[in-house]
Write a protein that holds these residues in place. Structure first.
Motif, PDB file in Angstrom:
ATOM      1  N   VAL B  21       3.437   0.334  10.937  1.00 38.74           N
ATOM      2  CA  VAL B  21       4.807   0.247  11.460  1.00 38.74           C
ATOM      3  C   VAL B  21       5.802   0.740  10.430  1.00 38.74           C
ATOM      4  CG1 VAL B  21       4.358  -1.677  13.018  1.00 38.74           C
ATOM      5  CG2 VAL B  21       4.999  -2.142  10.648  1.00 38.74           C
ATOM      6  N   ARG B  22       7.064   0.819  10.848  1.00 38.16           N
ATOM      7  CA  ARG B  22       8.131   1.241   9.942  1.00 38.16           C
ATOM      8  C   ARG B  22       8.923   0.080   9.385  1.00 38.16           C
ATOM      9  NH1 ARG B  22      11.222   3.998  14.431  1.00 38.16           N
ATOM     10  NH2 ARG B  22      10.254   2.151  15.325  1.00 38.16           N
ATOM     11  N   HIS B  23       9.050  -1.012  10.183  1.00 39.03           N
ATOM     12  CA  HIS B  23       9.975  -2.071   9.780  1.00 39.03           C
ATOM     13  C   HIS B  23       9.447  -3.441  10.215  1.00 39.03           C
ATOM     14  CE1 HIS B  23      14.548  -3.246   9.427  1.00 39.03           C
ATOM     15  NE2 HIS B  23      13.753  -4.125   8.856  1.00 39.03           N
ATOM     16  N   ILE B  24       9.222  -4.313   9.221  1.00 39.96           N
ATOM     17  CA  ILE B  24       8.771  -5.683   9.463  1.00 39.96           C
ATOM     18  C   ILE B  24       9.921  -6.604   9.081  1.00 39.96           C
ATOM     19  CG2 ILE B  24       7.084  -7.446   8.811  1.00 39.96           C
ATOM     20  CD1 ILE B  24       5.411  -5.021   7.645  1.00 39.96           C
ATOM     21  N   ALA B  25      10.274  -7.535   9.949  1.00 41.95           N
ATOM     22  CA  ALA B  25      11.347  -8.475   9.608  1.00 41.95           C
ATOM     23  C   ALA B  25      10.824  -9.897   9.650  1.00 41.95           C
ATOM     24  CB  ALA B  25      12.521  -8.312  10.563  1.00 41.95           C
ATOM     25  N   VAL B  26      11.360 -10.726   8.750  1.00 43.67           N
ATOM     26  CA  VAL B  26      10.940 -12.122   8.631  1.00 43.67           C
ATOM     27  C   VAL B  26      12.185 -12.996   8.747  1.00 43.67           C
ATOM     28  CG1 VAL B  26       9.815 -13.825   7.167  1.00 43.67           C
ATOM     29  CG2 VAL B  26       9.041 -11.445   7.102  1.00 43.67           C
ATOM     30  N   GLY B  27      12.143 -13.960   9.645  1.00 46.33           N
ATOM     31  CA  GLY B  27      13.306 -14.804   9.910  1.00 46.33           C
ATOM     32  C   GLY B  27      13.371 -16.035   9.033  1.00 46.33           C
ATOM     33  N   ALA B  28      14.055 -17.065   9.549  1.00 48.78           N
ATOM     34  CA  ALA B  28      14.349 -18.274   8.783  1.00 48.78           C
ATOM     35  C   ALA B  28      13.081 -19.069   8.490  1.00 48.78           C
ATOM     36  CB  ALA B  28      15.332 -19.135   9.571  1.00 48.78           C
ATOM     37  N   ALA B  29      13.071 -19.750   7.356  1.00 46.61           N
ATOM     38  CA  ALA B  29      12.051 -20.748   7.016  1.00 46.61           C
ATOM     39  C   ALA B  29      10.628 -20.235   7.235  1.00 46.61           C
ATOM     40  CB  ALA B  29      12.288 -22.031   7.814  1.00 46.61           C
ATOM     41  N   SER B  30      10.318 -19.064   6.696  1.00 48.68           N
ATOM     42  CA  SER B  30       9.003 -18.451   6.927  1.00 48.68           C
ATOM     43  C   SER B  30       8.377 -17.918   5.640  1.00 48.68           C
ATOM     44  CB  SER B  30       9.142 -17.302   7.935  1.00 48.68           C
ATOM     45  OG  SER B  30       9.830 -17.699   9.081  1.00 48.68           O
ATOM     46  N   PRO B  31       8.060 -18.788   4.689  1.00 47.71           N
ATOM     47  CA  PRO B  31       7.533 -18.270   3.418  1.00 47.71           C
ATOM     48  C   PRO B  31       6.184 -17.558   3.548  1.00 47.71           C
ATOM     49  CG  PRO B  31       7.476 -20.681   3.459  1.00 47.71           C
ATOM     50  CD  PRO B  31       8.274 -20.246   4.657  1.00 47.71           C
ATOM     51  N   ILE B  32       5.290 -18.064   4.402  1.00 51.21           N
ATOM     52  CA  ILE B  32       3.976 -17.426   4.515  1.00 51.21           C
ATOM     53  C   ILE B  32       4.087 -16.066   5.218  1.00 51.21           C
ATOM     54  CG2 ILE B  32       1.630 -17.671   5.465  1.00 51.21           C
ATOM     55  CD1 ILE B  32       1.822 -20.673   4.789  1.00 51.21           C
ATOM     56  N   PRO B  33       4.827 -15.959   6.332  1.00 54.56           N
ATOM     57  CA  PRO B  33       5.062 -14.617   6.883  1.00 54.56           C
ATOM     58  C   PRO B  33       5.754 -13.669   5.893  1.00 54.56           C
ATOM     59  CG  PRO B  33       5.539 -16.261   8.549  1.00 54.56           C
ATOM     60  CD  PRO B  33       5.272 -17.015   7.271  1.00 54.56           C
ATOM     61  N   LEU B  38       5.227  -8.767   2.589  1.00 48.14           N
ATOM     62  CA  LEU B  38       5.232  -8.131   1.264  1.00 48.14           C
ATOM     63  C   LEU B  38       3.838  -7.624   0.900  1.00 48.14           C
ATOM     64  CD1 LEU B  38       7.590 -10.650  -0.579  1.00 48.14           C
ATOM     65  CD2 LEU B  38       8.132  -8.300   0.108  1.00 48.14           C
ATOM     66  N   LEU B  39       2.817  -8.383   1.296  1.00 51.13           N
ATOM     67  CA  LEU B  39       1.437  -7.963   1.027  1.00 51.13           C
ATOM     68  C   LEU B  39       1.127  -6.664   1.767  1.00 51.13           C
ATOM     69  CD1 LEU B  39      -1.321  -8.612  -0.240  1.00 51.13           C
ATOM     70  CD2 LEU B  39      -1.839 -10.020   1.775  1.00 51.13           C
ATOM     71  N   HIS B  40       1.522  -6.614   3.037  1.00 50.17           N
ATOM     72  CA  HIS B  40       1.305  -5.385   3.818  1.00 50.17           C
ATOM     73  C   HIS B  40       2.007  -4.210   3.133  1.00 50.17           C
ATOM     74  CE1 HIS B  40       0.882  -2.803   7.385  1.00 50.17           C
ATOM     75  NE2 HIS B  40       2.093  -2.376   7.060  1.00 50.17           N
ATOM     76  N   GLN B  41       3.243  -4.447   2.717  1.00 46.70           N
ATOM     77  CA  GLN B  41       4.029  -3.373   2.095  1.00 46.70           C
ATOM     78  C   GLN B  41       3.377  -2.869   0.806  1.00 46.70           C
ATOM     79  OE1 GLN B  41       7.858  -4.331   0.312  1.00 46.70           O
ATOM     80  NE2 GLN B  41       8.813  -2.648   1.446  1.00 46.70           N
ATOM     81  N   MET B  42       2.822  -3.800   0.030  1.00 49.31           N
ATOM     82  CA  MET B  42       2.231  -3.396  -1.252  1.00 49.31           C
ATOM     83  C   MET B  42       0.893  -2.677  -1.078  1.00 49.31           C
ATOM     84  SD  MET B  42       3.175  -6.435  -3.915  1.00 49.31           S
ATOM     85  CE  MET B  42       3.018  -5.342  -5.315  1.00 49.31           C
ATOM     86  N   ARG B  43       0.205  -2.946   0.037  1.00 48.15           N
ATOM     87  CA  ARG B  43      -1.123  -2.360   0.204  1.00 48.15           C
ATOM     88  C   ARG B  43      -1.130  -1.054   0.987  1.00 48.15           C
ATOM     89  NH1 ARG B  43      -5.061  -7.275   1.842  1.00 48.15           N
ATOM     90  NH2 ARG B  43      -3.665  -7.220   3.623  1.00 48.15           N
ATOM     91  N   THR B  44      -0.057  -0.794   1.740  1.00 48.10           N
ATOM     92  CA  THR B  44      -0.071   0.396   2.583  1.00 48.10           C
ATOM     93  C   THR B  44       0.401   1.610   1.777  1.00 48.10           C
ATOM     94  OG1 THR B  44       0.704   1.388   4.624  1.00 48.10           O
ATOM     95  CG2 THR B  44       2.257  -0.007   3.479  1.00 48.10           C
ATOM     96  N   THR B  45      -0.066   2.762   2.180  1.00 49.67           N
ATOM     97  CA  THR B  45       0.417   3.990   1.546  1.00 49.67           C
ATOM     98  C   THR B  45       1.608   4.550   2.337  1.00 49.67           C
ATOM     99  OG1 THR B  45      -1.174   5.217   2.864  1.00 49.67           O
ATOM    100  CG2 THR B  45      -1.838   4.630   0.624  1.00 49.67           C
ATOM    101  N   GLU B  46       1.894   3.932   3.498  1.00 47.88           N
ATOM    102  CA  GLU B  46       3.001   4.397   4.320  1.00 47.88           C
ATOM    103  C   GLU B  46       4.319   3.798   3.830  1.00 47.88           C
ATOM    104  OE1 GLU B  46       1.486   2.836   7.984  1.00 47.88           O
ATOM    105  OE2 GLU B  46       0.778   4.814   8.612  1.00 47.88           O
ATOM    106  N   ARG B  47       5.398   4.428   4.233  1.00 50.07           N
ATOM    107  CA  ARG B  47       6.716   3.913   3.895  1.00 50.07           C
ATOM    108  C   ARG B  47       7.062   2.851   4.933  1.00 50.07           C
ATOM    109  NH1 ARG B  47      12.116   6.705   4.496  1.00 50.07           N
ATOM    110  NH2 ARG B  47      13.439   5.578   3.025  1.00 50.07           N
ATOM    111  N   VAL B  48       7.181   1.612   4.495  1.00 47.99           N
ATOM    112  CA  VAL B  48       7.486   0.531   5.430  1.00 47.99           C
ATOM    113  C   VAL B  48       8.617  -0.312   4.863  1.00 47.99           C
ATOM    114  CG1 VAL B  48       5.595  -0.880   4.523  1.00 47.99           C
ATOM    115  CG2 VAL B  48       6.544  -1.433   6.737  1.00 47.99           C
ATOM    116  N   HIS B  49       9.559  -0.630   5.726  1.00 45.59           N
ATOM    117  CA  HIS B  49      10.727  -1.403   5.323  1.00 45.59           C
ATOM    118  C   HIS B  49      10.470  -2.876   5.632  1.00 45.59           C
ATOM    119  CE1 HIS B  49      14.967  -1.492   4.200  1.00 45.59           C
ATOM    120  NE2 HIS B  49      15.061  -2.506   5.026  1.00 45.59           N
ATOM    121  N   VAL B  50      10.735  -3.745   4.674  1.00 44.01           N
ATOM    122  CA  VAL B  50      10.578  -5.190   4.888  1.00 44.01           C
ATOM    123  C   VAL B  50      11.945  -5.850   4.782  1.00 44.01           C
ATOM    124  CG1 VAL B  50       9.616  -7.341   3.965  1.00 44.01           C
ATOM    125  CG2 VAL B  50       8.181  -5.300   4.104  1.00 44.01           C
ATOM    126  N   THR B  51      12.319  -6.586   5.824  1.00 42.24           N
ATOM    127  CA  THR B  51      13.554  -7.374   5.801  1.00 42.24           C
ATOM    128  C   THR B  51      13.167  -8.844   5.769  1.00 42.24           C
ATOM    129  OG1 THR B  51      14.934  -5.780   6.969  1.00 42.24           O
ATOM    130  CG2 THR B  51      15.552  -8.091   7.163  1.00 42.24           C
TER     131      THR B  51
END
Lengths: 276, 244
Positions: B21-33, B38-51
């Protein structure tokens, strides 16, 4: 004509919030006006109708616990990582306040409708949520721009009597700097009166500095400003200081009982003016 | 087996549910998500935005609280995580309370943006650590966000999977039913069935959820723990304590 403005005291600021007012307050990440909230409690405010934009934490819990609130429209009230908001939870279960359950985008949309001074805005989604059943003021219509068979939800305009928030600074003309926290601009645009506390005064005009102008809320939206240094404590203020986590953790524990909350109020807020 | 904490297994398991995907967002009170994104972002070779909404560093919105919802409405957010105090077999979630609303016997914080995000985000991943008949129920007391919509109601996305402390389930919105996808180490399919208040499809063979490998644990305990400390300090201190 003069563009000069004079800040007033926090007590004089909250004196402008009438009992029964529809009062809009920001989320904890967006300038929670804690010093003004404590002053509002001390002044013995009653029957406030709160709108949280779109959720709240300690600020609203204190107002509810202190008996200032009659009803609240909100997407959520919680102490976040520290657990449930104890006074909110008690009051809802005891039905001493009325909760108008909403969802974040509906609160934003209702305020945006007021910005445009139109009666409603449509939103996708939400249909089939039990929220819709319990919000007779939300109307489902058939999209008039389509050929038919496309239900869509209308959210009525939210027009607060007063917006109250805390921000980093106000300039000599009474403009308030909100940075990228643009929901504060939306709240101010939508509300009849906007009251702001700030950390400090800026000697000049934000509109002389293009980089500051982008984050400024013009003075013509703002009725009064008071200086309250560390005015968001113990909730943090964007770009200025972090939340006091130990305080919030201790509050979550202490306010679990009514006696504990009363002790917190007496210690941290002070003497509440008796009802007239 | 690698020595791994439940939170680490869950973060790695959630990360495994995230498609390209291009953009993953994480809402309130969600430390494990947040850790999973962040894990997905660090392991992928694709450009992915994390909010991550409660972060300054991982929140690049500049147009106020509505921008997340407006961006999602336009399809600019591909993955979102939703919890539920109750979740039922049709992937409805309840964030409001127990009892017959408004006569509640228990009150939860409220709906947040769930009733909206579940419609507009293509891949919604449901997450609830406690997997018991109390949390995974036949029918939620209050539908905060419906798991599916009837024909004729505009809907871009919705729940695709449910990750709990015991198992992973996949959701089929057309059949309105979950299917067990894997059970975590130490769990059995029968045990998961006993702990679930709703009926779901059971495959003939149920795989075990893979345990995160050493490299994954290294990322979680190192750079990801350091990032989480900014916005989930209590969680970071509990799960990834700084060595004395």
């Amino acid at each position: 004509m003069s563009t000069a403005f004079s800040p007033i005291s926090v007590d004089d600021l909250v004196a402008q919030i009438a009992d029964g007012a529809l009062l809009a307050v920001p989320a904890d990440y967006s300038g929670a006006p804690m010093a003004a909230t404590r002053a509002l409690i001390r002044r013995g405010a009653r029957n406030l109708r709160l709108v949280t934009v779109p959720q709240s934490t300690l600020q609203v819990d204190l107002l509810i616990g202190a008996g200032c609130v009659a009803e609240i429209e909100t997407a959520a009230v919680t102490l976040g990582e520290f657990g449930v908001a104890p006074c909110f939870t008690r009051a809802v279960l005891a039905k001493t306040i009325k909760v108008i359950d909403a969802t974040c985008p509906a609160i934003h949309a209702g305020l945006q409708a007021s910005e445009k001074d139109v009666p409603f805005l449509p939103l996708r989604g939400i249909l089939g949520s039990d929220l819709v059943k319990h919000r007779p003021d939300w109307k489902t219509i058939d999209n008039p721009m389509a050929a038919g068979g496309d239900p869509i939800l209308l959210i009525p305009a939210i027009r607060p009597d007063v917006a109250l928030f805390h921000a980093p600074m106000a300039d000599r003309e009474g403009n308030v700097w909100i940075g990228r926290r643009r929901e504060l601009a939306t709240i101010a645009h939508a509300s009849k009166t906007t009251l702001v506390t700030v950390e400090r005064l800026y000697d000049g005009s934000f509109f002389d500095e293009e980089r500051l102008a982008a984050g400024a809320l013009p003075a013509f939206y703002i009725q009064a400003v008071a200086v309250a240094e560390r005015g968001a404590t113990p909730v943090g203020l964007f770009g200025e200081y972090e939340p006091d986590l130990a305080h919030l953790r201790a509050y979550a524990k202490e306010a679990r009982t009514e006696a504990g909350f009363a002790a917190y109020l007496a210690r941290e807020v002070g003497t509440v003016k008796a009802a007239a | 087996m690698t020595d791994c904490k439940p939170e680490e297994l869950l973060a790695a398991t959630l990360a495994a549910q995230i498609p390209s995907v291009r953009h993953i967002a994480v809402g309130a009170a969600s430390p494990i998500p947040a850790a999973a994104a962040l894990l997905h972002q660090m392991r992928t070779t694709e450009r992915v935005h994390v909010t991550i909404l409660h972060s300054r560093r991982y929140n690049s919105f500049t147009d106020g609280g509505r921008e997340l919802f407006d961006a999602a409405a336009q399809g600019r957010i591909d993955v979102f995580f939703l919890g539920g105090v109750q979740i039922d077999g049709e992937a409805n979630i309840n964030l409001v309370g127990l009892g017959t609303y408004p006569d509640l016997t228990q009150r939860f914080p409220g709906s947040f943006g769930a009733p909206y995000m579940t419609f507009v985000v293509p891949n919604v991943i449901l997450f609830r650590e406690e997997h018991s008949p109390r949390t995974l129920v036949t029918k939620v007391d209050f539908v905060t966000a419906p798991g599916w919509s009837p024909d004729g109601v505009w809907r871009r996305g919705g729940p695709k999977a449910l990750v709990t402390g015991r198992a992973v389930m996949a959701f089929d919105a057309t059949r309105r039913r979950f299917r067990l996808a894997s059970v975590h180490p130490g769990e059995t399919a029968d045990g998961v069935q006993d702990a679930t208040g709703f009926a779901f499809d059971m495959p003939d063979a149920v795989p075990t959820t893979p345990v995160p490998d050493k490299a994954t644990l290294g990322l979680l305990r190192g750079p990801i723990a350091a990032k989480l400390r900014e916005f989930y300090p209590d969680f970071a201190d509990r799960v990834f304590p700084v060595p004395a």
